[in-house]
Design a protein around this motif. Structure first.
Motif, PDB file in Angstrom:
ATOM      1  N   LYS A 156       3.477 -10.615  12.962  1.00 25.76           N
ATOM      2  CA  LYS A 156       4.560  -9.880  13.624  1.00 25.76           C
ATOM      3  C   LYS A 156       5.181  -8.828  12.711  1.00 25.76           C
ATOM      4  O   LYS A 156       5.626  -7.781  13.170  1.00 25.76           O
ATOM      5  N   ARG A 157       5.235  -9.155  11.403  1.00 28.44           N
ATOM      6  CA  ARG A 157       5.992  -8.293  10.498  1.00 28.44           C
ATOM      7  C   ARG A 157       5.193  -7.196   9.797  1.00 28.44           C
ATOM      8  O   ARG A 157       5.786  -6.219   9.334  1.00 28.44           O
ATOM      9  N   ILE A 158       3.861  -7.363   9.658  1.00 26.62           N
ATOM     10  CA  ILE A 158       3.112  -6.318   8.948  1.00 26.62           C
ATOM     11  C   ILE A 158       3.145  -5.008   9.728  1.00 26.62           C
ATOM     12  O   ILE A 158       3.210  -4.994  10.956  1.00 26.62           O
ATOM     13  N   LYS A 159       3.085  -3.927   8.965  1.00 29.34           N
ATOM     14  CA  LYS A 159       3.059  -2.601   9.572  1.00 29.34           C
ATOM     15  C   LYS A 159       1.606  -2.300   9.939  1.00 29.34           C
ATOM     16  O   LYS A 159       0.736  -2.329   9.080  1.00 29.34           O
ATOM     17  N   ARG A 160       1.359  -2.015  11.212  1.00 33.52           N
ATOM     18  CA  ARG A 160      -0.017  -1.755  11.637  1.00 33.52           C
ATOM     19  C   ARG A 160      -0.424  -0.343  11.248  1.00 33.52           C
ATOM     20  O   ARG A 160       0.148   0.637  11.731  1.00 33.52           O
ATOM     21  N   HIS A 161      -1.388  -0.276  10.374  1.00 31.89           N
ATOM     22  CA  HIS A 161      -1.868   1.017   9.891  1.00 31.89           C
ATOM     23  C   HIS A 161      -2.968   1.498  10.824  1.00 31.89           C
ATOM     24  O   HIS A 161      -3.900   0.766  11.121  1.00 31.89           O
ATOM     25  N   PRO A 162      -2.891   2.753  11.282  1.00 34.38           N
ATOM     26  CA  PRO A 162      -3.930   3.231  12.203  1.00 34.38           C
ATOM     27  C   PRO A 162      -5.303   3.162  11.536  1.00 34.38           C
ATOM     28  O   PRO A 162      -5.440   3.491  10.365  1.00 34.38           O
TER      29      PRO A 162
END
Lengths: 301, 301
Positions: free
Chosen positions: B68-74
């Motif tokens: 939930k917390r990780i930043k989704r990198h394109p």
């Protein structure tokens, strides 16, 4: 897909190339006991010390006494590094079977290491080679930094060939080509060996890898695919440089043997004896050696 | 002499396969920060955690919160290990992009690991695969102990093929073949891949090496000579088993990248960023990670 040879010969360089770079001093008695154990491992050659002036390599200042005290095992060649005629005299007196001369394929590295240019180095080595051959000894020519030099960067196969030619002309029996700083990858092995093996038969070429970046086993694999059957290694992966914490030592004899046994390549060597020798020197140095096969085997009791 | 591919894709499994075997617990915030750094390295897939019951893998009990917390990198696929439908439900809720199912090619290892026979495992995995595909997710099938099993010894390519066929039939997109205990040598890679690649295209096969005996880089080299272009690795060589001191973790992403860069193989990955991520987790674990390239680079400041 490249194939590999049926038999490979490993030269144990731990007592010389390994110990010369270890901070902790090992007593002469311990060295003698250790080399005697290594002698029983089935190894065919042990480079047991160096007759370089003690000022440069204090860890090996007992080269003469070690040579006198070790038990000569039949079938093992005991060789030592010999820089000049003074060294050769002492080495012959100590009873060496083989002399190793050394120089670098890189002008700058040679200068920093030997304090001579490459051209100034030849006559010194030629004298030693002649003297050792006259005394009936085997002579190996080490060429260091054959892939990369910490000062000059990439070294061309042509630079290596020039030095190799000169040493062979001078009478060395074989050449040990060193990845001194452990930077090479298999494509560099391809580039060098495709040139070298056009000039010299594979029996005359020994590959000498350090494992600074963990590439040594892959480079040995690749060298064998070129037909190379001779490698230098140090028990446990001894060595490295005390002034550069990450710099690793020679490829570990234990890991090399794991690979060779796995591939079904004959070596005549006994893993258990090697492990005994590795654990002995590890306890004397008071630190874990880098060999992964050793660490794993030791953890299994 | 075998050649290698132009492009290789590395999947980072450190946050899952690495951390699950580390004794020291890493806080959720640190994991999130670490995975965010890894996401900026150019890596295309990160297996970021496991939805196995926390009783079995307590180190990864925060899989849901991390997801939930990780930043989704394109451009990065975030996948996780999923053992069953309960795990899949949680994983989908946490926003995975890919699910990895797993079983062993060895009956005994599967039994010890999953507490089910191979035949009892299939229906469970088939349900998860179907569910994940229905949700539009990528599914990888891990097959472990594809070379050697700690209980059964040598595993035949036929045993691996049987499991591989079943998983492909069930709908997995690709297969990750694991040298779980890190015993394989390149001849074993030859034996397995010559059979596997007759059945499946190389794009569907990921090789997953552990480095317990220091053979992983040579095995990757050999796999690439067979045309394999996808590998699992863990930053710094994280992992190993807390109950077997010598047992090493996954092959180190840093060492793999050193090899690939040296060979001129494109990966899209940034060494400096990887090193940053490695040093971060190394400091949190409070111990040196086994990667030699990392140790060397770190020693050079």
């Amino acid at each position: 897909m490249g194939r590999w040879p049926d038999f490979v010969q490993v030269k144990e360089v731990g007592p010389r190339d390994g110990l010369q770079n270890e901070k902790k001093r090992i007593s002469t008695s311990d060295k003698v006991q250790w080399i005697n154990t290594l002698s029983e491992s089935g190894v065919k050659e042990i480079e047991y010390s160096s007759f370089v002036h003690p000022k440069w390599v204090p860890a090996l200042s007992d080269a003469h006494e070690v040579g006198k005290r070790i038990k000569r095992h039949p079938g093992v060649r005991y060789s030592a590094l010999v820089p000049n005629m003074k060294g050769l005299e002492l080495a012959l007196e100590a009873g060496i079977d083989g002399a190793s001369v050394f120089m670098s394929a890189s002008e700058t590295h040679n200068k920093k290491n030997i304090n001579k240019s490459i051209d100034e180095t030849y006559p010194v080595l030629e004298e030693v080679i002649k003297g050792a051959k006259k005394a009936g000894k085997h002579v190996t020519g080490y060429v260091s930094t054959v892939f990369d030099c910490p000062y000059e960067g990439r070294i061309s196969p042509q630079q290596v060939l020039k030095v190799a030619d000169r040493l062979i002309e001078a009478g060395v029996d074989d050449l040990s080509l060193g990845d001194t700083i452990g930077t090479a990858v298999p494509s560099q092995v391809d580039q060098l060996l495709s040139e070298i093996l056009e000039r010299f038969p594979s029996e005359k070429i020994i590959m000498h890898f350090h494992d600074t970046r963990g590439m040594a086993i892959a480079n040995i694999m690749r060298s064998m695919e070129h037909g190379i059957t001779r490698f230098d290694s140090a028990i446990g992966g001894l060595g490295g440089c005390p002034y550069a914490p990450g710099a690793a030592g020679n490829v570990a004899t234990n890991d090399v043997l794991y690979l060779l046994n796995g591939l079904g390549i004959k070596t005549g060597m006994d893993e258990t004896k090697l492990q005994e020798a590795a654990l002995f020197i590890q306890s004397k140095l008071g630190k874990s050696l880098p060999s992964k096969s050793l660490a794993y085997a030791a953890s299994q009791g």
